[in-house]
Scaffold this motif. Structure first.
Motif, PDB file in Angstrom:
ATOM      1  N   LEU A 396       0.815  -1.213   0.000  1.00  0.00           N
ATOM      2  CA  LEU A 396       0.000   0.000   0.000  1.00  0.00           C
ATOM      3  C   LEU A 396       0.854   1.271   0.000  1.00  0.00           C
ATOM      4  CD1 LEU A 396      -2.917  -0.898   2.451  1.00  0.00           C
ATOM      5  CD2 LEU A 396      -3.028  -0.666  -0.023  1.00  0.00           C
ATOM      6  N   PHE A 400       0.854   4.484  -3.106  1.00  0.00           N
ATOM      7  CA  PHE A 400       0.319   5.748  -2.611  1.00  0.00           C
ATOM      8  C   PHE A 400       1.417   6.772  -2.365  1.00  0.00           C
ATOM      9  CE2 PHE A 400      -3.423   3.113  -1.697  1.00  0.00           C
ATOM     10  CZ  PHE A 400      -4.410   3.948  -2.203  1.00  0.00           C
ATOM     11  N   PHE A 403       1.903   8.184  -5.735  1.00  0.00           N
ATOM     12  CA  PHE A 403       0.793   9.094  -6.031  1.00  0.00           C
ATOM     13  C   PHE A 403       0.982  10.435  -5.328  1.00  0.00           C
ATOM     14  CE2 PHE A 403      -3.219  10.846  -4.412  1.00  0.00           C
ATOM     15  CZ  PHE A 403      -3.844  11.180  -5.609  1.00  0.00           C
ATOM     16  N   ASP A 404       1.332  10.403  -4.047  1.00  0.00           N
ATOM     17  CA  ASP A 404       1.546  11.646  -3.301  1.00  0.00           C
ATOM     18  C   ASP A 404       2.677  12.468  -3.904  1.00  0.00           C
ATOM     19  OD1 ASP A 404      -0.485  11.371  -1.468  1.00  0.00           O
ATOM     20  OD2 ASP A 404       0.735  10.312   0.001  1.00  0.00           O
ATOM     21  N   VAL A 423      -1.908  10.986   1.527  1.00  0.00           N
ATOM     22  CA  VAL A 423      -2.418   9.650   1.836  1.00  0.00           C
ATOM     23  C   VAL A 423      -1.409   8.850   2.642  1.00  0.00           C
ATOM     24  CG1 VAL A 423      -3.372   7.532   0.876  1.00  0.00           C
ATOM     25  CG2 VAL A 423      -3.775   9.708  -0.286  1.00  0.00           C
ATOM     26  N   THR A 424      -0.164   8.831   2.173  1.00  0.00           N
ATOM     27  CA  THR A 424       0.879   8.070   2.867  1.00  0.00           C
ATOM     28  C   THR A 424       1.078   8.611   4.273  1.00  0.00           C
ATOM     29  OG1 THR A 424       1.967   7.835   0.724  1.00  0.00           O
ATOM     30  CG2 THR A 424       3.227   7.196   2.672  1.00  0.00           C
ATOM     31  N   LEU A 429      -5.016   5.192   5.480  1.00  0.00           N
ATOM     32  CA  LEU A 429      -4.283   4.158   4.757  1.00  0.00           C
ATOM     33  C   LEU A 429      -3.980   2.976   5.684  1.00  0.00           C
ATOM     34  CD1 LEU A 429      -3.104   3.522   1.999  1.00  0.00           C
ATOM     35  CD2 LEU A 429      -0.929   4.461   2.766  1.00  0.00           C
TER      36      LEU A 429
END
Length: 554
Positions: A396, A400, A403-404, A423-424, A429
């Motif tokens: 996960l 992410f 993405f961040d 998110v991280t 999460l």
């Protein structure tokens, strides 16, 4: 007539909309459970061959051999303890058998890493056992040999003591369901009780026993706290070391891929054994085997054999932890500890609600639309139980975090704003990781209750104009309240005990009771680690008490 047709058309359209929503949610949940595994595979493949080549030359053989040795020892130990205890309490009668039949489940309440802290405190070199031995004999530190608790064997013993109830519960159920006919036929053909057990009863219970052993093995490869504290190099500790100590995501992903492959192989074996179990059940109910009355030395021996796992796996460590906690300087009612409790309850409660909600979506969708698509979604939702927490964490965080980083770069370039890590490192999460890890447990509890709701109730609700979601809300959920509460409790306790994913994914300065216990134990402050450990054990007793009630009802 036109108004009636319009109403019927609106009702059908509403049913279709609610069904689509339910289907979208079920498939989204299945995709979320599949995402960590796909991310681990992708990260491992794109990490380059240099990292894996270096790992194969250095630590990978050690991780593989140690993990395999640990699995073999735990499998043999849980088999012997679980099957032996199950046979004695179900097929024989001796003083204390009914009490032991229930209390043999109690070690499930104690995480293996907590057991490790307790036994290290008394068995390590400065512990009370070796100190007393030196005082009585006058020996020096080098004058005697004492088993090393911080070793592969020590970690295996800790895991055996807390995992044998998986085998015990399944073996006990299998023995209780067996007919007396085959066993008595073997006795009539000249077999003694041991021979009849070995040749008849044990093979008939083989699928259930194999399922319990495989569950214990999957928990063994997922364990991080025990092997990390004892310094045993396994894939679980390798992932954590690569991620934090070496800051090498490629190495962590490739180690996670190795562990994932092993875990999925075990999951397939477990499903195969569970599928075979149905063929060993008799279609005709027959009388159970009359228990063998034991007296004298045989009764005393049976009592001791069944009492040892309970004493070593629950009673003694509970006393040790309580004594350690009384002598520590940790204050459970201080604002700092109340923060740990609050964080643990917040995470566990949120994860339990979301996980049970996800289980309802997947389970109810499969009931409403049986077929290959819904069965695939349910199968993917169950995969998480076979995936260790460390693997889910890596799977996960990697996508992410990318993405961040991409979002932050885009916002900087176009708006001059840094979004950071949205998110991280967030609680959500981490909760998603818990949902993936424990959704199978919630889904099993929900489906167990759902099977008692007859399909005629669904047809009656539909005939009265209820939509699928209305049927779920007004018919299923009220009837399934006990099963849902059980699922909530199981997930809540599992999250309270979970360590590897929490260590890797928790937000900055957001510690739980499990993390605090691990940190204190890592600093060799074992008396302090006993305080949060006792709270974890107390919470873990709740589902175990429910299991004990079921066992007590026979």
């Amino acid at each position: 007539m036109a108004e009636v047709e319009y109403a019927e058309h609106g009702s059908r359209r509403h049913k279709t909309t609610s069904t689509r929503i339910l289907g979208v949610l079920a498939y989204a949940i299945a995709a979320a459970c599949l995402l960590p595994m796909l991310a681990v595979v992708l990260a491992a493949v794109t990490g380059g061959t240099e990292t894996i080549a270096h790992l194969m030359e250095t630590v990978l053989p050690s991780y593989a051999l140690t993990t395999l040795a640990l699995v073999v020892i735990v499998a043999i130990g849980t088999f012997c303890l679980g099957v032996g205890a199950a046979w004695l309490v179900t097929m024989t009668r001796f003083p204390g058998a009914r009490i032991l039949e229930v209390t043999l489940v109690l070690p499930l309440a104690i995480p293996a890493y907590v057991l490790a802290y307790a036994y290290t405190f008394i068995l390590d070199h400065p512990g009370v056992v070796q100190t007393t031995l030196r005082q009585v004999t006058g020996w020096g530190p080098r004058d005697y040999w004492f088993p090393e608790i911080r070793s592969l064997g020590g970690a295996a013993v800790m895991l055996i003591l807390v995992l044998y109830p998986y085998v015990y519960l399944l073996a006990r159920a299998a023995f209780l369901q067996q007919s007396a006919s085959a066993f008595l036929a073997a006795r009539a053909l000249g077999e003694n009780p041991w021979g009849a057990f070995w040749r008849v009863s044990l093979p008939m219970a083989r699928p259930a026993i194999a399922g319990g052993v495989l569950l214990a093995i999957m928990e063994t490869i997922a364990d991080f706290g025990t092997v990390s504290y004892f310094g045993v190099p396994t894939f679980a500790t390798g992932i954590y070391t690569s991620w934090f100590s070496m800051a090498d995501r490629a190495a962590a992903a490739q180690l996670a891929l190795c562990l994932l492959g092993f875990a999925l192989m075990l999951a397939m074996l477990e499903r195969t054994q569970r599928g075979k179990a149905r063929y060993y059940q008799s279609g005709k109910k027959q009388s159970g085997l009359p228990p063998i009355e034991l007296t004298g030395l045989k009764a005393a021996g049976a009592f001791v054999l069944c009492a040892i796992p309970v004493v070593l796996g629950f009673a003694l460590p509970s006393v040790i932890l309580f004594d350690m906690g009384m002598n520590s300087e940790q204050n459970i009612v201080s604002s700092r500890y109340l923060g740990f409790v609050r964080n643990s309850i917040l995470l566990a409660g949120t994860a339990a609600l979301i996980t049970v909600g996800a289980a309802i979506c997947v389970g109810f969708f499969q009931r409403q639309h049986p077929g290959r698509a819904s069965a695939t979604a349910a199968y993917l939702a169950r995969l998480g139980y076979a995936v260790p927490g460390g693997v889910i964490a890596v799977g996960l965080i990697v996508p992410f975090a990318n993405f961040d980083n991409m979002l932050d770069s885009w916002m900087r370039e176009h708006f001059g704003i840094s979004t950071g890590l949205l998110v991280t490192g967030s609680i959500w999460l981490l909760v998603a990781a818990y949902m993936v890890r424990f959704l199978a447990a919630a889904l099993s509890a929900y489906e167990g209750g759902q099977s008692t709701v007859h399909s005629n109730m669904d047809h009656a609700a539909r005939s009265l104009g209820q939509t699928p979601l209305g049927t779920l809300r007004k018919v299923h959920l009220p009837l399934l309240t006990p099963s849902l509460l059980t699922a909530l409790l199981i997930v809540f306790v599992d999250v309270m005990k979970e360590l590897p994913a929490t260590l890797i994914m928790r937000p900055f300065n957001f510690d739980t009771l499990a993390v605090q216990a691990y940190r204190l134990a890592s600093d060799e402050r074992l008396e302090g680690a006993a305080v949060p450990s006792l709270v974890i054990v107390a919470v873990g007793l709740l589902p175990v008490i429910l299991i004990c009630r079921q066992v007590g009802r026979r």
